[in-house]
Design an enzyme around this catalytic site. Structure first.
Site, PDB file in Angstrom:
ATOM      1  N   ASN A   9       0.875  -1.182   0.000  1.00 25.31           N
ATOM      2  CA  ASN A   9       0.000   0.000   0.000  1.00 25.31           C
ATOM      3  C   ASN A   9       0.901   1.217   0.000  1.00 25.31           C
ATOM      4  O   ASN A   9       1.494   1.548   1.018  1.00 25.31           O
ATOM      5  CB  ASN A   9      -0.894  -0.012   1.252  1.00 25.31           C
ATOM      6  CG  ASN A   9      -1.710   1.270   1.384  1.00 25.31           C
ATOM      7  OD1 ASN A   9      -1.832   2.028   0.414  1.00 25.31           O
ATOM      8  ND2 ASN A   9      -2.268   1.516   2.562  1.00 25.31           N
ATOM      9  N   TRP A  10       0.981   1.858  -1.160  1.00 25.48           N
ATOM     10  CA  TRP A  10       1.878   3.017  -1.284  1.00 25.48           C
ATOM     11  C   TRP A  10       1.329   4.246  -0.564  1.00 25.48           C
ATOM     12  O   TRP A  10       2.012   5.226  -0.404  1.00 25.48           O
ATOM     13  CB  TRP A  10       2.093   3.360  -2.752  1.00 25.48           C
ATOM     14  CG  TRP A  10       2.996   2.423  -3.501  1.00 25.48           C
ATOM     15  CD1 TRP A  10       3.610   1.293  -3.030  1.00 25.48           C
ATOM     16  CD2 TRP A  10       3.389   2.543  -4.881  1.00 25.48           C
ATOM     17  NE1 TRP A  10       4.368   0.710  -4.027  1.00 25.48           N
ATOM     18  CE2 TRP A  10       4.245   1.450  -5.165  1.00 25.48           C
ATOM     19  CE3 TRP A  10       3.100   3.455  -5.895  1.00 25.48           C
ATOM     20  CZ2 TRP A  10       4.813   1.264  -6.443  1.00 25.48           C
ATOM     21  CZ3 TRP A  10       3.670   3.265  -7.159  1.00 25.48           C
ATOM     22  CH2 TRP A  10       4.512   2.183  -7.422  1.00 25.48           C
ATOM     23  N   LYS A  11       0.059   4.207  -0.179  1.00 24.28           N
ATOM     24  CA  LYS A  11      -0.612   5.386   0.395  1.00 24.28           C
ATOM     25  C   LYS A  11      -0.404   6.589  -0.547  1.00 24.28           C
ATOM     26  O   LYS A  11      -0.325   6.404  -1.748  1.00 24.28           O
ATOM     27  CB  LYS A  11      -0.101   5.668   1.799  1.00 24.28           C
ATOM     28  CG  LYS A  11      -0.065   4.422   2.682  1.00 24.28           C
ATOM     29  CD  LYS A  11       0.103   4.757   4.120  1.00 24.28           C
ATOM     30  CE  LYS A  11       0.378   3.513   4.919  1.00 24.28           C
ATOM     31  NZ  LYS A  11      -0.021   3.623   6.292  1.00 24.28           N
ATOM     32  N   HIS A  94      -9.703   0.975   4.741  1.00 28.68           N
ATOM     33  CA  HIS A  94      -8.413   1.174   5.417  1.00 28.68           C
ATOM     34  C   HIS A  94      -8.637   2.127   6.593  1.00 28.68           C
ATOM     35  O   HIS A  94      -9.452   3.048   6.516  1.00 28.68           O
ATOM     36  CB  HIS A  94      -7.394   1.756   4.429  1.00 28.68           C
ATOM     37  CG  HIS A  94      -6.004   1.777   4.989  1.00 28.68           C
ATOM     38  ND1 HIS A  94      -5.582   2.719   5.885  1.00 28.68           N
ATOM     39  CD2 HIS A  94      -4.946   0.934   4.791  1.00 28.68           C
ATOM     40  CE1 HIS A  94      -4.319   2.458   6.217  1.00 28.68           C
ATOM     41  NE2 HIS A  94      -3.904   1.394   5.564  1.00 28.68           N
ATOM     42  N   GLU A  96      -7.103   4.560   7.665  1.00 26.12           N
ATOM     43  CA  GLU A  96      -6.940   5.994   7.370  1.00 26.12           C
ATOM     44  C   GLU A  96      -8.187   6.550   6.680  1.00 26.12           C
ATOM     45  O   GLU A  96      -8.523   7.716   6.863  1.00 26.12           O
ATOM     46  CB  GLU A  96      -5.668   6.205   6.527  1.00 26.12           C
ATOM     47  CG  GLU A  96      -4.415   5.993   7.373  1.00 26.12           C
ATOM     48  CD  GLU A  96      -3.193   5.479   6.626  1.00 26.12           C
ATOM     49  OE1 GLU A  96      -3.167   5.553   5.384  1.00 26.12           O
ATOM     50  OE2 GLU A  96      -2.263   4.989   7.301  1.00 26.12           O
ATOM     51  N   GLU A 165      -5.578  -5.142  10.423  1.00 19.04           N
ATOM     52  CA  GLU A 165      -4.573  -4.105  10.638  1.00 19.04           C
ATOM     53  C   GLU A 165      -4.881  -3.379  11.949  1.00 19.04           C
ATOM     54  O   GLU A 165      -5.717  -2.453  11.967  1.00 19.04           O
ATOM     55  CB  GLU A 165      -4.612  -3.089   9.496  1.00 19.04           C
ATOM     56  CG  GLU A 165      -4.278  -3.674   8.153  1.00 19.04           C
ATOM     57  CD  GLU A 165      -3.688  -2.621   7.221  1.00 19.04           C
ATOM     58  OE1 GLU A 165      -2.569  -2.817   6.775  1.00 19.04           O
ATOM     59  OE2 GLU A 165      -4.348  -1.594   6.985  1.00 19.04           O
ATOM     60  N   GLY A 171       2.086   2.195  10.563  1.00 16.20           N
ATOM     61  CA  GLY A 171       3.010   3.319  10.387  1.00 16.20           C
ATOM     62  C   GLY A 171       3.687   3.759  11.665  1.00 16.20           C
ATOM     63  O   GLY A 171       4.293   4.831  11.715  1.00 16.20           O
ATOM     64  N   SER A 209       3.125  -2.240  10.248  1.00 11.42           N
ATOM     65  CA  SER A 209       4.581  -2.236  10.432  1.00 11.42           C
ATOM     66  C   SER A 209       5.216  -3.590  10.122  1.00 11.42           C
ATOM     67  O   SER A 209       6.186  -3.987  10.767  1.00 11.42           O
ATOM     68  CB  SER A 209       4.944  -1.761  11.848  1.00 11.42           C
ATOM     69  OG  SER A 209       4.494  -0.430  12.035  1.00 11.42           O
ATOM     70  N   GLY A 230       2.673  -1.254   4.206  1.00 13.00           N
ATOM     71  CA  GLY A 230       2.695   0.163   3.869  1.00 13.00           C
ATOM     72  C   GLY A 230       4.119   0.638   3.626  1.00 13.00           C
ATOM     73  O   GLY A 230       4.681   0.445   2.542  1.00 13.00           O
ATOM     74  N   GLY A 231       4.726   1.214   4.643  1.00 14.16           N
ATOM     75  CA  GLY A 231       6.041   1.845   4.511  1.00 14.16           C
ATOM     76  C   GLY A 231       7.079   0.969   3.820  1.00 14.16           C
ATOM     77  O   GLY A 231       7.807   1.443   2.932  1.00 14.16           O
TER      78      GLY A 231
HETATM   79  C1  PEP Z   1      -0.914   0.097   5.757  1.00 15.89           C
HETATM   80  O1  PEP Z   1      -0.911   1.238   5.366  1.00 15.89           O
HETATM   81  O2  PEP Z   1      -1.828  -0.659   5.415  1.00 15.89           O
HETATM   82  C2  PEP Z   1       0.171  -0.370   6.612  1.00 15.89           C
HETATM   83  C3  PEP Z   1       0.114  -1.577   7.117  1.00 15.89           C
HETATM   84  O3  PEP Z   1       1.195   0.512   6.831  1.00 15.89           O
HETATM   85  P1  PEP Z   1       2.597   0.197   7.548  1.00 15.89           P
HETATM   86  O4  PEP Z   1       3.107  -1.103   6.979  1.00 15.89           O
HETATM   87  O5  PEP Z   1       3.472   1.349   7.199  1.00 15.89           O
HETATM   88  O6  PEP Z   1       2.340   0.080   9.010  1.00 15.89           O
END
Ligand code: PEP
Length: 247
Positions: A9-11, A94, A96, A165, A171, A209, A230-231
Site C-alpha cells: 500500500n503506497w498510500k 483502510h 486511514e 490491521e 506506520g 509495520s 505500507g512503509g
Molecule cells: C498500511 O498502510 O496498510 C500499513 C500496514 O502501513 P505500515 O506497513 O506502514 O504500518
C-alpha cells in the site's frame, strides 16, 4: 492450498519518476515468487503502473473504490473504471479512510459489494485502535467491522480478501506480536467459516509495520495468509525481502 498474498500500500506516496524506478527495481529483483504480489497505488498513477506491470506477475490495486455505480459523485472512482485500468484489488475500509474520511462499517460494506459487482476483489481492512485494545474490545470491534461486510455480501463473501490491521501498529513501527496477530486472525477465520462453506479460500492478511525483519515469523502463523505492507513497500529491497520470506 491457497497461496499467500503480499500487497503493498503506497498510500499517498510516489511520483512518475519514483514509481518507475521502484517498479523496475522490483521486477528486476523478483524471482518466481512463492506468493501472489500486488501493489495498491494512488489512483492517479494506475495507468502508469498498469503499463509498467503489464508483462509481470504483480497485480495492480487501488486504495479505495466508490460505493456507487456511476453518476454525480464528484471525485469518486467506480469499480468499472478501475477494471478498465486492469485493477484486480481495491483496499476498502483502510483505517486511514475510516479515520480521516469517516467511512462507516455500512459504507465499507457497500464498497466491498460494489467492488465485487464490478469484478474487483476488495481487500477489506479491519482493526482496533489502541484505546479499543486496552479496553479489551479488540475481538468485538473486528467482528463488528467484518460482520457488516458479511451481512451485505452474502454468498459472495468467499471472494473477498481480509486484512487485519491493528490501527496502533500502522506506520508506528509497533508490530503486533505473532501471538496477538494470530489470535485475531483465528477469530476472523472462525467468523468467515461460519458465514460461508467456501470461506477457507479467503486470504486473511496481517498489516501494521510488517517489515523484512518480522515478516517471516508473522507469515508462519497458521491463520496469516499474507501481508498488507505500507512503509516497507516503498523500499524495493525491503518489499522483495518480505516476498522472499513466504515459503
Ligand atoms: C498500511 O498502510 O496498510 C500499513 C500496514 O502501513 P505500515 O506497513 O506502514 O504500518
Amino acid at each position: 492450498m491457497k497461496k499467500k498474498l503480499i500487497a503493498g500500500n503506497w498510500k499517498m506516496n510516489g511520483s512518475l519518476a519514483a514509481n518507475e524506478a521502484l517498479i523496475k527495481t522490483l521486477l528486476a529483483g523478483l524471482q518466481t515468487p512463492a506468493c501472489q504480489v500486488a501493489l495498491c497505488v494512488p489512483a492517479i498513477y494506475l495507468a502508469q503502473c498498469q503499463t509498467l506491470l503489464s508483462a509481470s506477475s504483480i497485480d495492480l490495486g487501488s486504495q479505495d473504490v466508490s460505493e456507487h455505480e456511476l453518476g454525480a459523485f464528484t471525485g469518486e472512482i467506480s469499480s468499472a473504471m478501475l477494471r478498465e485500468f486492469g485493477v484486480r484489488y481495491a483496499l476498502v475500509g483502510h483505517s486511514e479512510r475510516r479515520q480521516y474520511h469517516l467511512e462507516s462499517d455500512a459504507a465499507v460494506a457497500l464498497k466491498a459489494q460494489r467492488a465485487l459487482a464490478g469484478g474487483v476483489t476488495p481487500i477489506v481492512c479491519v482493526g482496533e485502535t489502541l484505546a479499543e485494545r486496552e479496553a479489551g474490545r479488540t475481538e468485538d470491534v473486528v467482528r463488528r467491522q467484518l460482520a457488516a461486510v458479511i451481512h451485505s455480501n452474502g454468498h459472495c463473501i468467499s471472494e473477498i480478501v481480509v486484512a487485519y490491521e491493528p490501527v496502533w501498529a500502522i506506520g508506528t513501527g509497533k508490530t503486533a506480536t505473532t501471538d496477538q496477530a494470530q489470535q485475531v486472525h483465528a477469530v476472523l477465520r472462525a467468523q468467515l467459516n461460519a458465514a460461508s462453506p467456501l470461506a477457507d479460500r479467503i486470504q486473511i492478511l496481517y498489516g501494521g509495520s510488517m517489515n523484512a525483519a518480522n515478516a517471516a515469523q508473522l507469515l508462519a502463523q497458521p491463520d496469516i495468509d499474507g501481508g498488507l505492507v505500507g512503509g516497507a513497500s516503498l523500499k524495493a529491497a525491503d518489499f522483495l525481502s518480505i516476498i522472499a520470506s513466504v515459503h
